[in-house]
Design a protein around this motif. Structure first.
Motif, PDB file in Angstrom:
ATOM      1  N   ILE A 132       0.804  -1.218   0.000  1.00 45.43           N
ATOM      2  CA  ILE A 132       0.000   0.000   0.000  1.00 45.43           C
ATOM      3  C   ILE A 132       0.843   1.278   0.000  1.00 45.43           C
ATOM      4  O   ILE A 132       0.476   2.281  -0.604  1.00 45.43           O
ATOM      5  CB  ILE A 132      -0.993  -0.005   1.176  1.00 45.43           C
ATOM      6  N   THR A 133       1.998   1.273   0.674  1.00 39.60           N
ATOM      7  CA  THR A 133       2.828   2.481   0.653  1.00 39.60           C
ATOM      8  C   THR A 133       4.098   2.291  -0.160  1.00 39.60           C
ATOM      9  O   THR A 133       5.090   2.994   0.051  1.00 39.60           O
ATOM     10  CB  THR A 133       3.202   2.934   2.081  1.00 39.60           C
ATOM     11  N   SER A 134       4.063   1.362  -1.100  1.00 34.99           N
ATOM     12  CA  SER A 134       5.248   1.140  -1.933  1.00 34.99           C
ATOM     13  C   SER A 134       5.584   2.357  -2.791  1.00 34.99           C
ATOM     14  O   SER A 134       6.732   2.516  -3.213  1.00 34.99           O
ATOM     15  CB  SER A 134       5.041  -0.082  -2.831  1.00 34.99           C
ATOM     16  N   GLN A 135       4.602   3.230  -3.022  1.00 36.15           N
ATOM     17  CA  GLN A 135       4.910   4.455  -3.782  1.00 36.15           C
ATOM     18  C   GLN A 135       5.958   5.316  -3.089  1.00 36.15           C
ATOM     19  O   GLN A 135       6.665   6.088  -3.717  1.00 36.15           O
ATOM     20  CB  GLN A 135       3.640   5.313  -3.970  1.00 36.15           C
ATOM     21  N   PHE A 136       6.037   5.179  -1.762  1.00 36.58           N
ATOM     22  CA  PHE A 136       6.959   6.015  -0.987  1.00 36.58           C
ATOM     23  C   PHE A 136       8.309   5.350  -0.750  1.00 36.58           C
ATOM     24  O   PHE A 136       9.107   5.842   0.047  1.00 36.58           O
ATOM     25  CB  PHE A 136       6.331   6.352   0.367  1.00 36.58           C
ATOM     26  N   ALA A 137       8.560   4.236  -1.412  1.00 41.71           N
ATOM     27  CA  ALA A 137       9.830   3.536  -1.217  1.00 41.71           C
ATOM     28  C   ALA A 137      11.005   4.446  -1.558  1.00 41.71           C
ATOM     29  O   ALA A 137      10.909   5.329  -2.428  1.00 41.71           O
ATOM     30  CB  ALA A 137       9.876   2.280  -2.087  1.00 41.71           C
ATOM     31  N   ARG A 138      12.119   4.235  -0.873  1.00 39.94           N
ATOM     32  CA  ARG A 138      13.335   4.996  -1.184  1.00 39.94           C
ATOM     33  C   ARG A 138      13.733   4.717  -2.626  1.00 39.94           C
ATOM     34  O   ARG A 138      13.780   3.572  -3.062  1.00 39.94           O
ATOM     35  CB  ARG A 138      14.453   4.569  -0.232  1.00 39.94           C
ATOM     36  N   ARG A 139      14.013   5.771  -3.370  1.00 38.22           N
ATOM     37  CA  ARG A 139      14.193   5.610  -4.808  1.00 38.22           C
ATOM     38  C   ARG A 139      15.141   6.668  -5.350  1.00 38.22           C
ATOM     39  O   ARG A 139      15.426   7.677  -4.703  1.00 38.22           O
ATOM     40  CB  ARG A 139      12.845   5.735  -5.516  1.00 38.22           C
ATOM     41  N   ASP A 140      15.564   6.410  -6.581  1.00 37.19           N
ATOM     42  CA  ASP A 140      16.334   7.369  -7.369  1.00 37.19           C
ATOM     43  C   ASP A 140      15.377   7.995  -8.378  1.00 37.19           C
ATOM     44  O   ASP A 140      14.336   7.415  -8.705  1.00 37.19           O
ATOM     45  CB  ASP A 140      17.482   6.640  -8.084  1.00 37.19           C
ATOM     46  N   GLN A 178       0.350   5.799 -10.208  1.00 38.63           N
ATOM     47  CA  GLN A 178       1.093   6.334  -9.079  1.00 38.63           C
ATOM     48  C   GLN A 178       2.595   6.083  -9.154  1.00 38.63           C
ATOM     49  O   GLN A 178       3.343   6.554  -8.301  1.00 38.63           O
ATOM     50  CB  GLN A 178       0.540   5.721  -7.789  1.00 38.63           C
ATOM     51  N   TYR A 179       3.044   5.339 -10.156  1.00 43.69           N
ATOM     52  CA  TYR A 179       4.464   4.988 -10.233  1.00 43.69           C
ATOM     53  C   TYR A 179       5.183   5.682 -11.388  1.00 43.69           C
ATOM     54  O   TYR A 179       6.288   5.303 -11.747  1.00 43.69           O
ATOM     55  CB  TYR A 179       4.633   3.473 -10.342  1.00 43.69           C
ATOM     56  N   VAL A 180       4.574   6.711 -11.955  1.00 40.04           N
ATOM     57  CA  VAL A 180       5.262   7.508 -12.961  1.00 40.04           C
ATOM     58  C   VAL A 180       5.914   8.704 -12.273  1.00 40.04           C
ATOM     59  O   VAL A 180       5.571   9.066 -11.144  1.00 40.04           O
ATOM     60  CB  VAL A 180       4.297   7.986 -14.070  1.00 40.04           C
ATOM     61  N   GLU A 181       6.843   9.321 -12.949  1.00 43.84           N
ATOM     62  CA  GLU A 181       7.580  10.458 -12.395  1.00 43.84           C
ATOM     63  C   GLU A 181       6.967  11.763 -12.878  1.00 43.84           C
ATOM     64  O   GLU A 181       6.965  12.061 -14.073  1.00 43.84           O
ATOM     65  CB  GLU A 181       9.049  10.392 -12.829  1.00 43.84           C
ATOM     66  N   ILE A 182       6.397  12.516 -11.950  1.00 42.69           N
ATOM     67  CA  ILE A 182       5.897  13.860 -12.238  1.00 42.69           C
ATOM     68  C   ILE A 182       6.675  14.801 -11.327  1.00 42.69           C
ATOM     69  O   ILE A 182       6.460  14.811 -10.105  1.00 42.69           O
ATOM     70  CB  ILE A 182       4.383  13.981 -11.975  1.00 42.69           C
ATOM     71  N   VAL A 189       3.329  14.946  -5.564  1.00 45.61           N
ATOM     72  CA  VAL A 189       3.307  14.011  -4.443  1.00 45.61           C
ATOM     73  C   VAL A 189       2.347  12.869  -4.752  1.00 45.61           C
ATOM     74  O   VAL A 189       1.171  13.093  -5.064  1.00 45.61           O
ATOM     75  CB  VAL A 189       2.865  14.721  -3.149  1.00 45.61           C
ATOM     76  N   VAL A 190       2.856  11.632  -4.656  1.00 49.30           N
ATOM     77  CA  VAL A 190       2.032  10.457  -4.942  1.00 49.30           C
ATOM     78  C   VAL A 190       0.992  10.236  -3.844  1.00 49.30           C
ATOM     79  O   VAL A 190       0.950  10.951  -2.858  1.00 49.30           O
ATOM     80  CB  VAL A 190       2.902   9.192  -5.085  1.00 49.30           C
ATOM     81  N   PHE A 191       0.172   9.200  -4.056  1.00 44.45           N
ATOM     82  CA  PHE A 191      -0.840   8.761  -3.087  1.00 44.45           C
ATOM     83  C   PHE A 191      -2.056   9.677  -3.079  1.00 44.45           C
ATOM     84  O   PHE A 191      -2.838   9.683  -2.136  1.00 44.45           O
ATOM     85  CB  PHE A 191      -0.235   8.666  -1.675  1.00 44.45           C
ATOM     86  N   THR A 192      -2.232  10.457  -4.104  1.00 44.69           N
ATOM     87  CA  THR A 192      -3.396  11.339  -4.195  1.00 44.69           C
ATOM     88  C   THR A 192      -4.096  11.133  -5.534  1.00 44.69           C
ATOM     89  O   THR A 192      -3.481  10.703  -6.524  1.00 44.69           O
ATOM     90  CB  THR A 192      -2.985  12.818  -4.089  1.00 44.69           C
ATOM     91  N   VAL A 193      -5.385  11.454  -5.549  1.00 45.08           N
ATOM     92  CA  VAL A 193      -6.132  11.421  -6.807  1.00 45.08           C
ATOM     93  C   VAL A 193      -5.538  12.428  -7.781  1.00 45.08           C
ATOM     94  O   VAL A 193      -5.441  12.185  -8.986  1.00 45.08           O
ATOM     95  CB  VAL A 193      -7.617  11.721  -6.560  1.00 45.08           C
ATOM     96  N   GLU A 194      -5.105  13.581  -7.246  1.00 41.04           N
ATOM     97  CA  GLU A 194      -4.557  14.631  -8.093  1.00 41.04           C
ATOM     98  C   GLU A 194      -3.352  14.145  -8.894  1.00 41.04           C
ATOM     99  O   GLU A 194      -3.153  14.548 -10.044  1.00 41.04           O
ATOM    100  CB  GLU A 194      -4.163  15.841  -7.237  1.00 41.04           C
TER     101      GLU A 194
END
Length: 237
Positions: free
Chosen positions: A154-162, A182-186, A190-195
């Motif tokens: 559920i919170t994998s979007q917030f994983a430490r990443r490059d 939720q896994y694309v780079e914008i 901030v991920v985890f939102t409808v926006e």
């Protein structure tokens, strides 16, 4: 706990990522279930007793308050009470509440068990204890069904990443396809939102179709002095 890739989307991403580095690295986000798992629970209540007490306690009518988080809970439990009816066809005398725990392994304060090992009724016991509503326990237990869901990613979007671990909405050189979710780079969003999902879709459609339409900018709340001050006060309260 479901750990496979049933919908095919993740498998597709893994296949694409092996073809070119522009498609990111999905393994960064599904490599550590302990860091990403929550457990959620839904109460189906055939008595309004608990909701009435929560309203008295919080001062918020159902649907008007935000998440209520019990900061001293070993599970860091949170709940939210929606405005009824929340579900289509929900009877007038049936009520609902949703909650979750961020930490599923520590023993509960009132159950002595890890959240991941608890039954729905034991999670209800922990909730009533955190609220201090043990006097309602018999009625609430007798009139409440608890549905639990373990969410390993559920919170994998917030994983430490490059910055290169997530693909851009339109990868370099793409002409007739885009990547959404939720896994694309914008940048700066901030991920985890409808926006996040909506803004990504706007980038995809507008750019691929050559439309000169505005995309709502990312709101930089911490750049506003008043917001930054409130955040600091909350952090050090």
């Amino acid at each position: 706990m479901v750990r496979d890739k049933r919908d095919g989307s993740w498998t597709l991403w893994e296949t694409l990522s092996r073809k070119a580095p522009d498609f990111g690295r999905p393994a960064v986000f599904n490599g550590s279930i302990p860091e990403a798992a929550w457990e959620s629970f839904t109460l189906t209540m055939r008595s309004p007793a608990l909701l009435k007490r929560i309203e008295e306690f919080s001062g918020n009518a159902p649907g008007t308050g935000a998440l209520m988080t019990f900061k001293d809970s070993p599970w860091l439990m949170s709940i939210v009470v929606p405005r009824p009816p929340h579900f289509d066809g929900q009877p007038d005398d049936v009520f609902t509440l949703w909650g979750y725990g961020l930490f599923i392994d520590p023993p509960g304060e009132h159950t002595g068990k890890a959240m991941a090992e608890c039954t729905g009724q034991e999670i209800l016991t922990e909730l009533l204890g955190q609220l201090g509503f043990e006097d309602l326990a018999d009625e609430v237990r007798a009139t409440t069904t608890v549905t639990t869901v373990m969410m390993p990613y559920i919170t994998s979007q917030f994983a430490r990443r490059d910055v290169h671990d997530r693909p851009r909405v339109i990868p370099h050189g793409a002409r007739n396809f885009a990547l959404l979710g939720q896994y694309v780079e914008i940048p700066e969003d901030v991920v985890f939102t409808v926006e996040y999902s909506v803004r990504g879709a706007m980038h995809a459609v507008y750019q691929l179709l050559g439309l000169s339409l505005p995309i709502p900018p990312v709101h930089h709340a911490l750049a506003e002095p008043a917001t930054a001050l409130r955040a600091l006060r909350t952090a050090f309260a």
